[in-house]
Scaffold this motif. Structure first.
Motif, PDB file in Angstrom:
ATOM      1  N   GLU A 290      68.886  39.593 -28.369  1.00  0.00           N
ATOM      2  CA  GLU A 290      69.524  39.083 -27.154  1.00  0.00           C
ATOM      3  C   GLU A 290      69.671  37.578 -27.270  1.00  0.00           C
ATOM      4  OE1 GLU A 290      66.837  40.489 -24.234  1.00  0.00           O
ATOM      5  OE2 GLU A 290      65.191  39.154 -24.811  1.00  0.00           O
TER       6      GLU A 290
ATOM      7  N   LYS B  66      72.371  33.907 -26.973  1.00  0.00           N
ATOM      8  CA  LYS B  66      73.638  33.391 -27.481  1.00  0.00           C
ATOM      9  C   LYS B  66      73.408  32.181 -28.379  1.00  0.00           C
ATOM     10  CE  LYS B  66      76.399  34.775 -23.444  1.00  0.00           C
ATOM     11  NZ  LYS B  66      77.315  34.292 -22.373  1.00  0.00           N
TER      12      LYS B  66
ATOM     13  N   ILE C 109      75.592  28.911 -29.383  1.00  0.00           N
ATOM     14  CA  ILE C 109      76.783  28.128 -29.066  1.00  0.00           C
ATOM     15  C   ILE C 109      76.880  26.986 -30.072  1.00  0.00           C
ATOM     16  CG2 ILE C 109      78.060  26.924 -27.267  1.00  0.00           C
ATOM     17  CD1 ILE C 109      77.294  29.789 -26.529  1.00  0.00           C
TER      18      ILE C 109
ATOM     19  N   GLU D 243      80.932  30.120 -28.733  1.00  0.00           N
ATOM     20  CA  GLU D 243      79.905  31.113 -29.028  1.00  0.00           C
ATOM     21  C   GLU D 243      80.171  31.753 -30.390  1.00  0.00           C
ATOM     22  OE1 GLU D 243      77.886  35.206 -27.193  1.00  0.00           O
ATOM     23  OE2 GLU D 243      79.349  34.056 -26.007  1.00  0.00           O
TER      24      GLU D 243
ATOM     25  N   PRO E 132      77.112  37.138 -33.584  1.00  0.00           N
ATOM     26  CA  PRO E 132      75.689  37.251 -33.934  1.00  0.00           C
ATOM     27  C   PRO E 132      75.438  37.417 -35.428  1.00  0.00           C
ATOM     28  CG  PRO E 132      76.244  38.672 -32.076  1.00  0.00           C
ATOM     29  CD  PRO E 132      77.537  38.185 -32.639  1.00  0.00           C
TER      30      PRO E 132
END
Length: 243
Positions: free
Chosen positions: A106, A108, A110, A115, A118
Protein backbone atom coordinates in the motif's frame (compact mmCIF):
# COMPACT_ATOMS: atom_id res chain seq x y z
CA UNK A 1 17.83 15.23 6.93
CA UNK A 2 18.13 11.88 8.69
CA UNK A 3 15.42 9.30 9.28
CA UNK A 4 15.95 6.34 11.62
CA UNK A 5 14.29 2.98 10.90
CA UNK A 6 13.93 -0.09 13.11
CA UNK A 7 12.05 -3.26 12.16
CA UNK A 8 10.45 -1.40 9.25
CA UNK A 9 9.11 1.42 11.44
CA UNK A 10 10.10 5.07 11.48
CA UNK A 11 11.65 5.80 14.87
CA UNK A 12 12.75 9.39 14.42
CA UNK A 13 13.32 11.98 11.70
CA UNK A 14 14.84 15.43 11.73
CA UNK A 15 17.30 17.96 10.36
CA UNK A 16 20.75 16.32 10.30
CA UNK A 17 22.49 18.67 12.73
CA UNK A 18 19.55 18.76 15.16
CA UNK A 19 19.19 14.99 15.23
CA UNK A 20 22.92 14.38 15.70
CA UNK A 21 23.15 16.99 18.48
CA UNK A 22 19.94 16.11 20.31
CA UNK A 23 18.34 12.75 19.39
CA UNK A 24 14.96 12.25 21.07
CA UNK A 25 14.65 8.47 20.96
CA UNK A 26 16.72 5.96 22.94
CA UNK A 27 17.38 3.82 19.85
CA UNK A 28 18.79 6.82 17.97
CA UNK A 29 21.07 7.67 20.89
CA UNK A 30 22.32 4.08 20.95
CA UNK A 31 23.13 4.22 17.23
CA UNK A 32 25.01 7.49 17.60
CA UNK A 33 27.04 6.17 20.52
CA UNK A 34 28.64 3.57 18.23
CA UNK A 35 30.82 6.16 16.53
CA UNK A 36 31.57 9.86 16.78
CA UNK A 37 30.81 12.41 14.10
CA UNK A 38 32.90 15.37 13.07
CA UNK A 39 30.82 18.48 13.54
CA UNK A 40 30.53 20.91 10.67
CA UNK A 41 28.95 24.30 10.67
CA UNK A 42 25.35 23.90 9.56
CA UNK A 43 24.20 26.29 6.87
CA UNK A 44 20.56 25.98 5.79
CA UNK A 45 20.09 25.62 2.05
CA UNK A 46 17.70 27.59 -0.07
CA UNK A 47 14.21 26.15 -0.40
CA UNK A 48 14.09 23.43 -3.04
CA UNK A 49 11.18 21.60 -4.62
CA UNK A 50 10.31 18.07 -3.51
CA UNK A 51 11.78 15.50 -5.91
CA UNK A 52 10.55 12.37 -4.09
CA UNK A 53 7.67 11.74 -1.73
CA UNK A 54 6.72 8.41 -0.18
CA UNK A 55 3.21 8.30 1.28
CA UNK A 56 1.99 5.69 3.78
CA UNK A 57 4.24 3.03 2.30
CA UNK A 58 4.15 -0.60 3.48
CA UNK A 59 5.73 -3.64 1.86
CA UNK A 60 6.25 -7.34 2.47
CA UNK A 61 8.24 -10.27 1.10
CA UNK A 62 6.05 -12.81 2.91
CA UNK A 63 2.30 -12.42 3.30
CA UNK A 64 1.41 -11.07 6.72
CA UNK A 65 4.94 -9.91 7.62
CA UNK A 66 5.69 -6.27 6.81
CA UNK A 67 9.31 -5.27 6.27
CA UNK A 68 8.41 -1.57 6.06
CA UNK A 69 5.26 -0.25 7.67
CA UNK A 70 3.50 3.06 6.96
CA UNK A 71 6.63 5.02 5.96
CA UNK A 72 6.33 8.67 4.93
CA UNK A 73 9.28 10.51 3.44
CA UNK A 74 10.05 13.67 1.48
CA UNK A 75 13.33 14.48 -0.26
CA UNK A 76 14.00 17.91 -1.70
CA UNK A 77 15.92 18.34 -4.93
CA UNK A 78 19.67 18.59 -4.33
CA UNK A 79 19.44 17.33 -0.75
CA UNK A 80 20.79 14.24 1.00
CA UNK A 81 18.64 12.09 3.29
CA UNK A 82 20.33 9.37 5.34
CA UNK A 83 18.26 6.34 6.35
CA UNK A 84 19.99 4.66 9.29
CA UNK A 85 19.32 1.57 11.38
CA UNK A 86 20.79 -1.78 12.31
CA UNK A 87 20.88 -4.75 9.92
CA UNK A 88 17.37 -5.93 9.11
CA UNK A 89 15.69 -2.63 9.97
CA UNK A 90 14.26 -2.15 6.47
CA UNK A 91 16.73 0.22 4.79
CA UNK A 92 17.35 -1.87 1.66
CA UNK A 93 13.69 -2.89 1.49
CA UNK A 94 12.66 0.78 1.46
CA UNK A 95 15.12 1.44 -1.38
CA UNK A 96 13.74 -1.55 -3.30
CA UNK A 97 10.19 -0.26 -2.90
CA UNK A 98 11.10 3.23 -4.12
CA UNK A 99 12.93 1.87 -7.18
CA UNK A 100 10.10 -0.54 -8.00
CA UNK A 101 11.99 -3.78 -7.36
CA UNK A 102 9.64 -4.59 -4.47
CA UNK A 103 6.06 -3.48 -5.27
CA UNK A 104 4.41 -2.09 -2.12
CA UNK A 105 1.39 -3.51 -0.35
CA UNK A 106 0.00 0.00 0.00
CA UNK A 107 1.02 3.61 -0.36
CA UNK A 108 2.21 5.88 -3.15
CA UNK A 109 5.55 6.98 -4.61
CA UNK A 110 5.45 10.51 -6.01
CA UNK A 111 8.45 11.46 -8.15
CA UNK A 112 8.74 15.09 -9.21
CA UNK A 113 4.99 15.53 -8.83
CA UNK A 114 3.97 12.37 -10.72
CA UNK A 115 2.86 9.10 -9.16
CA UNK A 116 5.09 6.20 -10.22
CA UNK A 117 3.88 2.74 -11.12
CA UNK A 118 4.51 0.39 -8.18
CA UNK A 119 6.50 -2.19 -10.17
CA UNK A 120 9.75 -1.52 -12.02
CA UNK A 121 8.57 -3.29 -15.19
CA UNK A 122 5.60 -0.93 -15.46
CA UNK A 123 7.65 2.29 -15.35
CA UNK A 124 8.57 4.11 -18.53
CA UNK A 125 12.16 4.58 -19.67
CA UNK A 126 12.32 8.22 -18.64
CA UNK A 127 11.24 7.39 -15.09
CA UNK A 128 13.91 4.68 -14.95
CA UNK A 129 16.56 7.10 -16.20
CA UNK A 130 15.77 9.80 -13.67
CA UNK A 131 16.12 7.51 -10.63
CA UNK A 132 19.26 5.39 -10.32
CA UNK A 133 20.52 3.08 -7.59
CA UNK A 134 24.06 2.21 -6.48
CA UNK A 135 24.20 -1.16 -4.77
CA UNK A 136 25.96 -2.36 -1.65
CA UNK A 137 28.07 -5.07 -3.32
CA UNK A 138 29.76 -3.99 -6.58
CA UNK A 139 30.86 -7.58 -7.21
CA UNK A 140 27.21 -8.53 -7.59
CA UNK A 141 26.14 -5.33 -9.36
CA UNK A 142 28.72 -5.58 -12.18
CA UNK A 143 28.67 -8.28 -14.86
CA UNK A 144 32.04 -10.06 -14.49
CA UNK A 145 32.03 -11.05 -18.17
CA UNK A 146 31.72 -7.52 -19.52
CA UNK A 147 34.50 -4.97 -19.86
CA UNK A 148 34.07 -1.59 -18.23
CA UNK A 149 33.53 -0.01 -21.66
CA UNK A 150 30.41 -2.13 -22.23
CA UNK A 151 29.14 -1.65 -18.67
CA UNK A 152 29.28 2.14 -18.96
CA UNK A 153 28.20 2.20 -22.59
CA UNK A 154 24.96 0.32 -22.06
CA UNK A 155 23.04 3.10 -20.21
CA UNK A 156 24.33 5.66 -22.72
CA UNK A 157 22.80 3.68 -25.58
CA UNK A 158 19.68 2.64 -23.68
CA UNK A 159 18.71 6.10 -22.44
CA UNK A 160 20.24 8.43 -25.03
CA UNK A 161 20.83 6.32 -28.13
CA UNK A 162 24.56 7.08 -28.09
CA UNK A 163 26.84 5.04 -30.36
CA UNK A 164 30.34 5.18 -31.80
CA UNK A 165 32.64 8.07 -31.02
CA UNK A 166 30.04 10.01 -29.06
CA UNK A 167 29.53 7.11 -26.68
CA UNK A 168 33.27 6.43 -26.38
CA UNK A 169 33.98 10.07 -25.48
CA UNK A 170 31.27 10.03 -22.84
CA UNK A 171 32.63 6.79 -21.33
CA UNK A 172 36.06 8.37 -20.97
CA UNK A 173 34.47 11.47 -19.46
CA UNK A 174 32.60 9.34 -16.90
CA UNK A 175 35.85 7.65 -15.90
CA UNK A 176 37.50 11.03 -15.46
CA UNK A 177 34.60 12.29 -13.35
CA UNK A 178 34.91 9.29 -11.03
CA UNK A 179 38.71 9.61 -10.95
CA UNK A 180 39.49 6.43 -12.88
CA UNK A 181 42.06 6.13 -15.71
CA UNK A 182 41.01 5.77 -19.34
CA UNK A 183 42.79 2.40 -19.61
CA UNK A 184 40.09 0.87 -17.39
CA UNK A 185 37.78 0.68 -20.40
CA UNK A 186 39.55 -2.55 -21.39
CA UNK A 187 39.43 -4.14 -17.95
CA UNK A 188 36.95 -6.56 -16.42
CA UNK A 189 35.46 -5.92 -12.96
CA UNK A 190 37.55 -8.76 -11.51
CA UNK A 191 40.71 -6.83 -12.38
CA UNK A 192 39.71 -3.86 -10.20
CA UNK A 193 39.85 -3.25 -6.47
CA UNK A 194 36.69 -2.92 -4.38
CA UNK A 195 36.89 0.87 -4.38
CA UNK A 196 37.51 1.00 -8.13
CA UNK A 197 34.52 -1.24 -8.80
CA UNK A 198 32.30 0.99 -6.68
CA UNK A 199 33.51 4.00 -8.67
CA UNK A 200 32.45 2.18 -11.85
CA UNK A 201 29.01 1.67 -10.29
CA UNK A 202 28.84 5.39 -9.54
CA UNK A 203 29.91 6.20 -13.11
CA UNK A 204 27.19 3.91 -14.47
CA UNK A 205 24.57 5.63 -12.31
CA UNK A 206 25.50 9.17 -13.35
CA UNK A 207 25.72 8.08 -17.00
CA UNK A 208 21.92 8.27 -17.01
CA UNK A 209 22.00 11.90 -15.78
CA UNK A 210 19.54 11.09 -12.99
CA UNK A 211 17.63 13.50 -10.78
CA UNK A 212 17.89 11.14 -7.81
CA UNK A 213 20.48 8.54 -6.80
CA UNK A 214 19.69 5.98 -4.10
CA UNK A 215 22.76 4.51 -2.40
CA UNK A 216 22.35 1.20 -0.60
CA UNK A 217 25.21 1.11 1.94
CA UNK A 218 27.74 1.75 -0.83
CA UNK A 219 30.72 1.77 1.55
CA UNK A 220 29.89 -1.22 3.76
CA UNK A 221 32.13 -3.62 1.80
CA UNK A 222 35.08 -1.19 1.72
CA UNK A 223 37.80 -0.41 4.22
CA UNK A 224 37.57 2.88 6.10
CA UNK A 225 39.97 4.92 3.96
CA UNK A 226 38.45 3.78 0.64
CA UNK A 227 34.97 4.34 2.05
CA UNK A 228 35.86 7.93 2.94
CA UNK A 229 37.12 8.51 -0.62
CA UNK A 230 33.84 7.19 -2.06
CA UNK A 231 31.79 9.44 0.22
CA UNK A 232 33.89 12.46 -0.76
CA UNK A 233 33.39 11.59 -4.43
CA UNK A 234 29.62 11.36 -4.00
CA UNK A 235 29.56 14.64 -2.10
CA UNK A 236 31.57 16.42 -4.81
CA UNK A 237 29.39 14.97 -7.58
CA UNK A 238 26.23 16.09 -5.82
CA UNK A 239 27.58 19.61 -5.45
CA UNK A 240 28.75 19.80 -9.07
CA UNK A 241 25.54 18.35 -10.52
CA UNK A 242 23.38 20.82 -8.58
CA UNK A 243 25.32 23.99 -9.36
Amino acid sequence: RIMVLRYGNLIEEGVTRDLLDDPKEKYTRELLSVRSFRKERYQPDKDRSVILEVRNMSASYIKGIKVVDNINLKINRGKTVAVVGESGSGKTSLARVITGMLPPLEGKIIFDGQELAPALKSRDRESLRRMQMIYQMPDVALNPRQKIRKILGRPLTFYFGMTGKERENRIIELLEITELPEKFTERYPGELSGGEKQRVCIARAIAAKPDLIICDEVTSALDQLVAEEILKLLHNLQREMNE
